[in-house]
Design an enzyme around this catalytic site. Structure first.
Site, short mmCIF file in Angstrom:
data_model
loop_
_atom_site.label_atom_id
_atom_site.label_comp_id
_atom_site.label_asym_id
_atom_site.label_seq_id
_atom_site.Cartn_x
_atom_site.Cartn_y
_atom_site.Cartn_z
N ILE A 90 0.82 -1.22 0.00
CA ILE A 90 0.00 0.00 0.00
C ILE A 90 0.85 1.27 0.00
CG2 ILE A 90 -1.99 -1.09 1.07
CD1 ILE A 90 -1.09 -0.06 3.75
N GLY A 95 12.99 4.74 2.18
CA GLY A 95 13.38 4.07 3.42
C GLY A 95 12.72 2.74 3.66
N ASP A 201 7.87 15.67 10.36
CA ASP A 201 7.56 15.36 8.96
C ASP A 201 6.05 15.37 8.71
OD1 ASP A 201 8.29 14.87 6.38
OD2 ASP A 201 8.47 12.70 6.61
#
Length: 356
Positions: A90, A95, A201
């Site tokens: 998904i 990373g 973030d």
């Protein structure tokens, strides 16, 4: 012939030594048995214990976390990795990869984030310790972390599954719906900031929604934990687009960096992007544009603003988030009291608009 010598008389000391065994035997016969205790002369006397203030107590250090491959969640035992069946991918990035998985014994659906294993042992142990702390976060507006596995060189994090996916690329032109989404995100941010957790973030791809219209913050703290070992991910244009000016240019705020205020900038920019349907920077400085132009636009241009077609409350709300000086930005708790949020709660829409 000399006469035989008479036997020598025992000296005084020798006589005493010969008499002592007899005296000792007599004393043992007269002494009371050992089990007999002497009564206390003053029974009313006692030795009081010192009163110790709890504030002066020095707590013992907690034991080091176990090196077991799976960490249990606060709501119960973490599912075993072998019981998780991967259904489909998904999401993916530099990373790692996110999978939709099913827990075979219960049929429950989770999201499994696999972080690629190119970390040395010290960094891996640090990641495991910090994620073990982050998984204790318990808030309805933060994606739940159910456990973590260190398997086959990869770190795998078991997360709550949000069936609506992320808000990336979504346009939300209805201010009432946008206010409700903002309220939920701010409640999650306020909780994280109270826990001394800086997200670092905040962006549309890290804001998830489900079919019940619940919006939750994902990857809280993970970006901070992996920042030292995933530099290519953190330096990508998609992440730079939501960074605050003082984070990109440390000279902007006299070298001071306030992570909480930086989260508010990223939040305000994301909300404005939802309203506009695009990143509020020139196309040449967008996500697909030149990263140097984008950084210059963030650091040296005037902050983005909501268009005149928006309500006064919404324009002011965005302005309270996108201030160049971090000290002038409102906190998450203060933004929850802004008229743009409170007005929407007082006058909810009569019908629920479509998701997107």
């Amino acid at each position: 012939m000399r006469p035989a010598a008479a036997p020598a008389r025992p000296s005084g000391r020798q006589q005493e030594s010969q008499q002592r065994p007899q005296e000792n035997q007599e004393r043992q016969r007269q002494a009371p048995p050992l089990t007999t205790l002497r009564p206390r002369r003053r029974t009313e006397l006692s030795l009081p214990l010192p009163n110790r203030s709890p504030s002066m107590a020095v707590p013992l250090p907690l034991p080091r976390p176990s090196s077991a491959p799976a960490l249990s969640s606060s709501s119960g035992q973490s599912p075993e990795l072998a019981d998780l069946e991967r259904i489909r991918r998904i999401g993916s990035g530099t990373g790692g990869t996110v999978w939709m998985v099913r827990h075979r014994p219960t049929g429950r659906i989770y999201a499994l984030k696999v972080v690629y294993g190119y970390h040395d042992d010290d960094v891996r142990r640090q990641i495991c310790r910090e994620i073990e702390i982050l998984r204790t976060a318990d808030n309805p507006f933060v994606v739940r972390c159910h456990g973590m596995f260190d398997h086959a060189g990869d770190i795998q994090i078991l997360l709550e599954y949000m069936d609506g996916g992320s808000l990336e690329g979504r346009r939300i032109s209805t201010e009432a719906f946008l206010a409700e989404i903002s309220r939920q995100i701010l409640l999650g941010l306020a909780y994280l900031h109270r826990q001394k957790i800086v997200h670092r973030d905040i962006k549309p791809s890290n804001l998830l929604i489900n079919a019940s219209r619940e919006v939750k913050i994902a990857d809280f703290g993970v970006s901070r934990i992996l920042s030292q070992t995933m530099d290519p991910c953190n330096s990508s244009v998609g992440t730079i687009a939501y960074m605050s000016p003082e984070r990109i240019n440390t000279d902007t705020n006299h070298g001071k960096y306030d992570g909480y205020a930086a989260d508010i900038w990223s939040f305000g920019l994301s909300i404005l992007e939802f309203y506009l349907g695009r990143l509020p920077f020139p196309e040449t400085a967008g996500k697909q544009g030149d990263w140097a132009t984008l950084m210059c636009a963030i650091c040296y241009s005037d902050p983005p603003t909501a268009p005149p077609t928006a309500s006064v409350e919404f324009r002011n709300f965005i302005s309270c988030c996108l201030q160049k000086e971090p000290a002038k930005r409102l906190t998450a708790a203060q933004l929850l009291q802004h008229p743009f949020i409170t007005r929407a709660n007082v006058n909810p829409p009569l019908h629920r608009p479509p998701l997107f």
